[in-house]
Design a protein around this motif. Structure first.
Motif, PDB file in Angstrom:
ATOM      1  N   CYS A  41       0.813  -1.210   0.000  1.00 56.51           N
ATOM      2  CA  CYS A  41       0.000   0.000   0.000  1.00 56.51           C
ATOM      3  C   CYS A  41       0.855   1.272   0.000  1.00 56.51           C
ATOM      4  O   CYS A  41       1.762   1.414   0.812  1.00 56.51           O
ATOM      5  N   CYS A  66      -4.023   0.597  -1.366  1.00 57.93           N
ATOM      6  CA  CYS A  66      -4.535  -0.752  -1.650  1.00 57.93           C
ATOM      7  C   CYS A  66      -6.042  -0.858  -1.452  1.00 57.93           C
ATOM      8  O   CYS A  66      -6.679  -1.726  -2.009  1.00 57.93           O
ATOM      9  N   ARG A  67      -6.616   0.002  -0.625  1.00 52.40           N
ATOM     10  CA  ARG A  67      -8.049   0.007  -0.295  1.00 52.40           C
ATOM     11  C   ARG A  67      -8.529  -1.287   0.329  1.00 52.40           C
ATOM     12  O   ARG A  67      -9.722  -1.599   0.306  1.00 52.40           O
ATOM     13  N   CYS A  71      -6.540  -2.860   5.823  1.00 51.63           N
ATOM     14  CA  CYS A  71      -5.326  -2.033   5.804  1.00 51.63           C
ATOM     15  C   CYS A  71      -5.489  -0.838   6.752  1.00 51.63           C
ATOM     16  O   CYS A  71      -6.401  -0.035   6.580  1.00 51.63           O
ATOM     17  N   CYS A  74      -5.464   2.624   4.876  1.00 50.99           N
ATOM     18  CA  CYS A  74      -6.639   2.896   4.051  1.00 50.99           C
ATOM     19  C   CYS A  74      -7.887   3.062   4.906  1.00 50.99           C
ATOM     20  O   CYS A  74      -8.734   3.909   4.613  1.00 50.99           O
TER      21      CYS A  74
HETATM   22 ZN   LIG Z   1      -3.914   0.309   2.088  1.00 49.54          ZN
END
Ligand SMILES: [Zn+2]
Ligand SMILES: [Zn+2]
Length: 282
Positions: A41, A66-67, A71, A74
């Motif tokens: 990410c 990376c969504r 994560c 994110c």
């Molecule tokens: Zn991420």
């Protein structure tokens, strides 16, 4: 003080490969994917773009995120976006905070039937508020609701409940005017809890009849319709707790509290203290 605070991604990048090798055969494909997403990410591995100032030619490289649902980087951003969007929806009226809980006996069934019963809990609680609010004997208005499902209580035990943020009023049936509730009183919690209890119990009977509930361990006997009916019987009599209060701190504080949960992940970056041979978090 380190110049940049410690991240789960740092630990994964340093020790992820060794951990995966040591646990080979015990890691699911999904776990692999999550680790890989967190490690990559906002690095060059995911690509990115360069922003360049037309005046001073300063360049800034922004890598893609990376969504991933797990994560920390994110999800912290997603929580902020969710909160800003909910705050933007708030009307300039007073708001009420409602909480609908399931009795322990039903929470136990929900633990083995998460999808079906969490769905029922979300629907029954919303239907309860919409129906009672629409009743001219109570408010006689169409209300809007923001609902958030919580499945764990503060003691980290399974405790499914729904938090709701509801404006203290709604639109008249013809949509022509705003009907405000009385000061400090949204709807009778007694009336709400009676309908909520009925909707959940009816919903459970329907799910059972349709063969959509599964029972394991101590609850295996409940697969039998008669045993299930007998099990639910005492719950028809007890009072179900519904909480409805105007928050002292206003709806924004309640939304902020809920946003910390809606995008929560197991270990957020802010909980990391330091990283040595074993990592520590609080
Ligand atoms: Zn991420
Ligand atoms: Zn909660």
């Amino acid at each position: 003080m380190p110049s940049r605070s410690l991240e789960v991604a740092d630990i994964f990048r340093d020790h992820g490969a060794a951990w995966r090798a040591a646990n080979a055969g015990h890691i699911s494909l999904n776990q692999f994917k999550v680790m890989s997403a967190i490690e990559r990410c906002r690095t060059a591995a995911l690509g990115g773009h360069v922003a360049r100032c037309a005046d001073c030619a300063h360049e800034h490289i922004a890598y893609n995120s990376c969504r991933n649902r797990h994560c920390p980087k994110c999800q912290a951003g997603a929580a902020k976006i969710w909160l800003a969007a909910r705050e933007a929806e708030l009307l300039p009226v007073r708001y009420f905070h409602l909480v609908f809980t399931l009795p322990k006996q039903i929470a136990d069934i929900a633990y083995q039937n998460k999808r079906e019963i969490y769905n029922l809990l979300m629907r029954a609680s919303a239907d309860t508020v919409v129906r009672i609010a629409a009743d001219p004997k109570h408010l006689g208005a169409k209300v809007g609701i923001t609902s958030v499902l919580h499945t764990w209580g503060s003691a980290m035990t399974h405790h499914p409940h729904v938090h709701m943020i509801v404006p203290g009023g709604g639109l008249s049936t013809d949509g022509s005017k705003w009907i405000a509730c009385r000061k400090n009183f949204f709807l009778s919690v007694h009336v709400l809890s009676r309908l909520y209890r009925r909707l959940i119990l009816e919903g459970l009977a329907k799910l059972h009849k349709a063969g959509k509930l599964q029972f394991f361990g101590d609850l295996t006997n409940l697969a039998d319709r008669n045993v299930f009916d007998t099990f639910l019987q005492p719950l028809r009599k007890i009072e179900w707790v519904v909480y409805a209060k105007e928050p002292f701190t206003g709806p924004k504080a309640v939304l902020a509290y809920l946003s910390r949960y809606t995008h929560r992940i197991a270990i957020s970056n802010s909980r990391l203290i330091r990283f040595d041979s074993i990592f520590r978090y609080f």
